[in-house]
Design a protein around this motif. Sequence first.
Motif, short mmCIF file in Angstrom:
data_model
loop_
_atom_site.label_atom_id
_atom_site.label_comp_id
_atom_site.label_asym_id
_atom_site.label_seq_id
_atom_site.Cartn_x
_atom_site.Cartn_y
_atom_site.Cartn_z
N PRO A 250 -28.70 -19.55 -36.28
CA PRO A 250 -28.69 -19.01 -37.58
C PRO A 250 -28.88 -20.12 -38.66
CG PRO A 250 -26.99 -17.97 -36.30
CD PRO A 250 -27.71 -19.29 -35.56
N ARG A 251 -29.82 -19.82 -39.66
CA ARG A 251 -30.27 -20.83 -40.50
C ARG A 251 -29.06 -21.08 -41.45
NH1 ARG A 251 -34.85 -22.72 -42.60
NH2 ARG A 251 -35.81 -21.14 -41.63
N ASP A 252 -28.34 -19.96 -41.96
CA ASP A 252 -26.93 -20.27 -42.81
C ASP A 252 -26.05 -21.17 -42.01
OD1 ASP A 252 -27.99 -19.00 -44.80
OD2 ASP A 252 -26.72 -16.90 -44.26
N PHE A 253 -25.93 -21.01 -40.56
CA PHE A 253 -25.12 -21.93 -39.87
C PHE A 253 -25.47 -23.54 -39.90
CE2 PHE A 253 -24.51 -24.05 -35.83
CZ PHE A 253 -23.09 -24.33 -35.57
N THR A 254 -26.83 -23.56 -39.56
CA THR A 254 -27.21 -25.04 -39.51
C THR A 254 -27.16 -25.57 -40.98
OG1 THR A 254 -29.53 -24.52 -39.96
CG2 THR A 254 -28.96 -24.64 -37.93
N GLU A 255 -27.35 -24.77 -42.18
CA GLU A 255 -27.18 -25.41 -43.42
C GLU A 255 -25.71 -25.76 -43.68
OE1 GLU A 255 -29.22 -22.33 -45.92
OE2 GLU A 255 -31.15 -23.28 -45.32
N HIS A 256 -24.90 -24.69 -43.34
CA HIS A 256 -23.33 -24.94 -43.72
C HIS A 256 -23.01 -26.23 -42.91
CE1 HIS A 256 -19.37 -24.00 -44.20
NE2 HIS A 256 -18.93 -24.35 -42.97
N MET A 257 -23.35 -26.31 -41.78
CA MET A 257 -22.79 -27.38 -40.80
C MET A 257 -23.44 -28.84 -41.23
SD MET A 257 -20.50 -26.13 -38.82
CE MET A 257 -20.29 -27.42 -37.76
N ARG A 258 -24.68 -28.76 -41.67
CA ARG A 258 -25.21 -29.94 -42.13
C ARG A 258 -24.42 -30.53 -43.38
NH1 ARG A 258 -30.29 -31.75 -40.40
NH2 ARG A 258 -31.34 -30.08 -39.08
N CYS A 259 -24.11 -29.56 -44.09
CA CYS A 259 -23.33 -30.15 -45.53
C CYS A 259 -21.87 -30.58 -45.19
CB CYS A 259 -23.15 -29.06 -46.30
SG CYS A 259 -24.67 -28.33 -47.12
N ARG A 260 -21.27 -30.01 -43.96
CA ARG A 260 -20.08 -30.49 -43.71
C ARG A 260 -19.94 -31.77 -42.87
NH1 ARG A 260 -16.69 -27.17 -39.68
NH2 ARG A 260 -15.59 -29.25 -39.68
N MET A 261 -20.96 -31.87 -41.82
CA MET A 261 -20.83 -33.04 -40.95
C MET A 261 -21.82 -33.99 -41.21
SD MET A 261 -20.16 -31.07 -37.50
CE MET A 261 -19.80 -32.37 -36.60
N ASP A 262 -21.88 -35.35 -41.37
CA ASP A 262 -22.82 -36.35 -41.48
C ASP A 262 -23.44 -36.61 -40.41
OD1 ASP A 262 -21.92 -36.71 -44.24
OD2 ASP A 262 -20.36 -38.49 -43.56
N ASP A 263 -22.85 -36.28 -39.19
CA ASP A 263 -23.34 -36.49 -37.95
C ASP A 263 -23.94 -35.11 -37.17
OD1 ASP A 263 -21.03 -35.39 -37.34
OD2 ASP A 263 -20.52 -37.08 -35.65
N TYR A 264 -24.49 -34.29 -37.95
CA TYR A 264 -24.54 -32.74 -37.26
C TYR A 264 -25.86 -32.92 -36.67
CZ TYR A 264 -26.95 -28.26 -37.01
OH TYR A 264 -27.23 -27.08 -36.46
#
Length: 475
Positions: free
Chosen positions: A15-29
């Motif tokens: 899900p796009r919202d998942f990837t965007e949220h995790m990218r913001c949260r994790m430097d090593d996403y």
Amino acid sequence: MYYFCPDNCKKMDFPRDFTEHMRCRMDDYPLLEEALRREAPVSIRLNPAKTAQPLRHERVMWCSTGYYLPERQAFTFDPLFHAGVYYVQEAASMFLEQAVRQYVASPVVCLDLCAAPGGKSTHLLSLLPRRSLLVSNEVIRSRAIVLAENILKWGSPDVAVTNSDPAELGRLTHGFDVLVADLPCSGEGMFRKDPASRNAWSRANVALCAARQRRILCDVWPALKPGGICIYSTCTFNREENEENIRYLAEYLPAEAVPVNVEDGWRITCNADSRCPSYRFFPHRTKGEGFFLAVLRKPDGRCTPFSVRTGNRLPALRHTPGDEWLCEAGAYRFTTEAASVRAIPEIHAERLSSLTGHLRVVTAGVPVGEWKGKDFVPAPALALSAAFRYDAFPTVELAWKEAVRYLQKEALTLPPDTPKGYVTVTYRDMPLGFVKHIGHRANNLYPHEWRIRSRHLPEQPPTGVFQMVAQPHLA
């Protein structure tokens, strides 16, 4: 709505919202995403009550009985799996061992709240101090039946499987020393194993899950004794269902979040906030799936256990067939329901009697047997119990294909010198169940609902676990 992986990656959408949220949260996403596209590792946990033989495989560092296998096996066709010698479980969730080892040192009454299919309950049965009692609960009836099967195969008599709502359990005021709450969640940590969790994911569902988790724990919280511990876990990544819930519960219930000892080499991600110690497993850092765990301690205070309903005491039988089938039969209270007889450990009898008046009990203790006309038939689960006396019946050892046929509930032909009557069938010295030998044939007594339904038998037995040498039950 969805993010699609490049051609050089395993095809999987998030899900796009998942990837965007995790990218913001994790430097090593990007490393997490790459790990989620790889095949998940396979891990199992041995049953120390049935084997002391270690495997020649990589160990799960935070679990004394956990191992990684080099590849997935056809577990369905491994009789040792059906005999309860091991359990197939995700490695990260085995971290439960560290919390239990650190905070549970004496016998307790433990509640596993959302227990199906049984991974954490079977682990708890191997971890809890001797003379402890586990209540393994599942609110959905069909899942509670599966839970009961896995518990019975694991073989411990010190357990009851219940099918009750958290609010019903919450009315058992101060009834439990330990509460294990592996709560229903949005399942982000299982994306690579479970496409349904990816398809069902949304920010709205995350909020719904977080609210449900708070409600469930608040409903059951009165059942935890003052000074008792709650082990909270999910298999998801987001903060709403994890750290934010722990902070909310610590303040609202109230409770204190307490730390768990972790070794640096395990590469577990620890929350640096001392007010909310918690532990995360990310697939690109630890070998396993996504997992979160925190431990809450209820403040000390006056303990007022729930009242016992005396009208629901389990009557003890003075004389019963089947008591000679158990080791140390004097340590059990034999009870009857309809035509069935079961053995309840005497040390837990009063506690279980009181529980039956408040909860829907699926199974408890050791099923011993059932009257069918004038014949008293041994219960299939008896053969799998640690309480079973190994020499109570004649024994026939089965080869692999014969053992699978037995587990498919097919007819067997036993050696001609096999005595007539009830016979224990074994595989690698591990009991699988019973047959009734009547001379020219043997009636298969394996439970119909437990049978292997698949008929696609591999040409060779499973290899990764098959090499293990199991230790037989001792009389």
